[in-house]
Enzyme design. Structure first.
Site, PDB file in Angstrom:
ATOM      1  CB  VAL A  19      -0.888  -0.135   1.249  1.00  0.00           C
ATOM      2  CG1 VAL A  19      -1.715   1.352   1.037  1.00  0.00           C
ATOM      3  CG2 VAL A  19      -1.715  -1.244   1.146  1.00  0.00           C
ATOM      4  CE  LYS A 103      -7.521  -3.891   5.954  1.00  0.00           C
ATOM      5  NZ  LYS A 103      -7.244  -4.213   4.373  1.00  0.00           N
ATOM      6  CD  GLU A 127     -12.948   6.199  -0.443  1.00  0.00           C
ATOM      7  OE1 GLU A 127     -13.768   5.128  -0.601  1.00  0.00           O
ATOM      8  OE2 GLU A 127     -13.645   7.236  -0.424  1.00  0.00           O
ATOM      9  N   GLY A 185      -0.420  -9.731  -4.014  1.00  0.00           N
ATOM     10  CA  GLY A 185      -0.388  -8.687  -3.144  1.00  0.00           C
ATOM     11  C   GLY A 185      -1.565  -8.300  -2.568  1.00  0.00           C
ATOM     12  CD  GLU A 188      -5.367  -7.314   5.523  1.00  0.00           C
ATOM     13  OE1 GLU A 188      -5.159  -6.359   5.915  1.00  0.00           O
ATOM     14  OE2 GLU A 188      -5.910  -6.783   4.193  1.00  0.00           O
ATOM     15  CE  LYS A 203     -11.108  -4.240   3.350  1.00  0.00           C
ATOM     16  NZ  LYS A 203     -10.778  -5.375   2.593  1.00  0.00           N
TER      17      LYS A 203
HETATM   18  N1  HSE Z   1      -6.560  -8.162   2.176  1.00  0.00           N
HETATM   19  C1  HSE Z   1      -7.459  -7.119   1.725  1.00  0.00           C
HETATM   20  C2  HSE Z   1      -8.265  -7.837   0.463  1.00  0.00           C
HETATM   21  C3  HSE Z   1      -6.639  -5.961   0.932  1.00  0.00           C
HETATM   22  O1  HSE Z   1      -8.003  -8.999   0.035  1.00  0.00           O
HETATM   23  O2  HSE Z   1      -9.550  -7.334   0.220  1.00  0.00           O
HETATM   24  C4  HSE Z   1      -7.584  -4.690   0.991  1.00  0.00           C
HETATM   25  O3  HSE Z   1      -8.228  -4.378   2.125  1.00  0.00           O
END
Ligand code: HSE
Length: 425
Positions: A19, A103, A127, A185, A188, A203
């Site tokens: 990120v 988050k 965001e 990528g 998490e 989320k």
């Molecule tokens: N690990 C999260 C996903 C990354 O796969 O959506 C984005 O928040």
């Protein structure tokens, strides 16, 4: 009208993984008016391809909060604990705006951090924390929340959606699909957060607060992941006209509201069923606009970096919003609806000994519990002498469905525990 624009802004970036780098690359390429003063990294000696020129690297994230020349701290460390928590809190207390993709931090400590932000007249933009590149926070915070949102739901985890898509379309097994998502990528640091539904729960908890003006309450969110979904569930679901998706759902029901994350069967012609791979989707239902659907990449360096950039440009334009749209001091209290008191139609998969009377026993249990069967199918199981029975029920309260499932599980001729998936919509 003249906008009060900040010509040049000094920022610090904490965390330089997928990120942080995605954001840094976009700033370098397109936004020369942003001055990256300092970057906090975990490992100072790690070899990196990027030329940092005059940017000071530090391994102490908190230096960014203390640096008087930094106007905005961009937190890309992740996790609800220190160093992310201490950095964000200190930055806010030092009257710096914070932009975060975190988050977990907001779902766990959001109420406290937002109070600190409001007390210091600064804000937290996030965001990138929900649905990656999809501008759903801004859409809800600055627009749709004024229309009495009654339901907000969607595909909120790119890793899970990627895994489910690959299992369904290519017959890939769970572990190898997860490995691919990690390589790309999307996952998490601890992929258990993805596949066990925790990331999506962070989320939907935040979306629920944005939509319903309630305090952030992660502990109220019911969570189930995708780790028990098997390949044959996709083919059974398809026969009945469904796909399997992990959904985060927040819904207002009178003076109650519910927050839940679990795999769902969704009609294969619904918008959400067509959202594949790492794409995310959020559906908002409100009293004025009706249904709005947002679809886009929910994970990965570029989409997440783009969401942070948009948050930063808002600050530079002096377009500063309260983190939840309204003040945290003015949130309302709704009662949480326990999932046991919600009603669903169910997909039940039962593997039984293929013998006389087994089916009658199952249907008797369902009938005794007043669970009505909508559709059913029986095929030979891969285990010799066994059969797989799939039943789609009509709507029934979850506590009654669980009671009936327990009774079926106690039958002698059952091979595995009953697999159930809720049907949404
Ligand atoms: N690990 C999260 C996903 C990354 O796969 O959506 C984005 O928040």
């Amino acid at each position: 009208m003249k906008l009060k624009m900040i010509k040049k802004i000094n920022i610090g970036i904490a965390g330089f993984g997928t990120v942080g780098q995605g954001f840094f690359n976009q700033i370098n390429k397109f936004h020369k008016d942003v001055n990256v003063l300092q970057i906090a990294v975990k490992n100072l000696t790690k070899k990196r391809k990027i030329n940092f020129k005059k940017i000071k690297l530090t391994s102490k994230a908190n230096e960014l909060a203390e640096n008087p020349e930094i106007h905005v701290v961009v937190e890309c460390i992740g996790g609800s604990k220190d160093p992310a928590y201490a950095l964000v809190k200190n930055a806010l207390n030092n009257k710096k705006h914070v932009i975060t993709a975190n988050k977990a931090l907001l779902a766990i400590h959001g109420n406290e951090l937002i109070k600190v932000a409001e007390a210091n007249n600064v804000t937290i933009n996030y965001e990138a924390a929900i649905a990656g590149g999809v501008p759903i926070v801004k859409a809800v915070r600055e627009n749709l929340r004024h229309n009495n949102i009654v339901k907000i739901y969607g595909i909120l985890n790119g890793t899970c959606n990627y895994i489910l898509t690959k299992m369904e379309q290519e017959g890939k097994n769970f572990a190898s699909a997860l490995k691919d998502a990690q390589k790309l990528g999307y996952a998490e640091l601890d992929p258990a957060f993805d596949i066990k539904g925790v990331d999506a729960a962070h989320k939907i908890t935040l979306l629920s607060s944005l939509a319903f003006n309630v305090p952030i309450k992660f502990s109220s969110t019911y969570i189930e992941g995708i780790d028990k979904i098997e390949l044959d569930d996709f083919s059974f679901a398809k026969e009945f006209g469904y796909k399997i998706k992990l959904l985060g759902i927040a819904e207002k029901k009178g003076s109650f509201y519910e927050q839940r994350v679990h795999p769902c069967l969704v009609k294969e012609d619904s918008e959400i069923a067509k959202v594949e791979n790492e794409l995310n989707a959020v559906v908002v239902i409100d009293e004025m606009v009706g249904k709005s659907v947002f679809i886009g990449p929910g994970a990965g360096a570029k989409p997440t970096g783009a969401a942070i950039t948009a948050d930063l440009i808002d600050l530079m334009r002096n377009n500063i919003s309260l983190p939840l749209g309204g003040s945290i001091m003015e949130t309302v209290k709704l009662k949480n609806l326990n999932i046991l008191d919600s009603s669903f139609a169910y997909y039940l998969k039962i593997i039984v000994k293929d013998e006389v009377g087994v089916m009658r026993k199952i249907t008797n249990i369902l009938a005794r519990n007043k669970i009505s069967i909508d559709q059913q199918k029986q095929v030979h199981s891969s285990k010799k002498g066994y059969a797989s029975i799939v039943i789609i029920t009509h709507n029934i309260k979850e506590k009654i469905a669980i009671k009936a499932i327990k009774e079926i599980n106690n039958m002698k001729r059952i091979n595995n525990k009953v697999k159930f998936i809720r049907i949404e919509g």
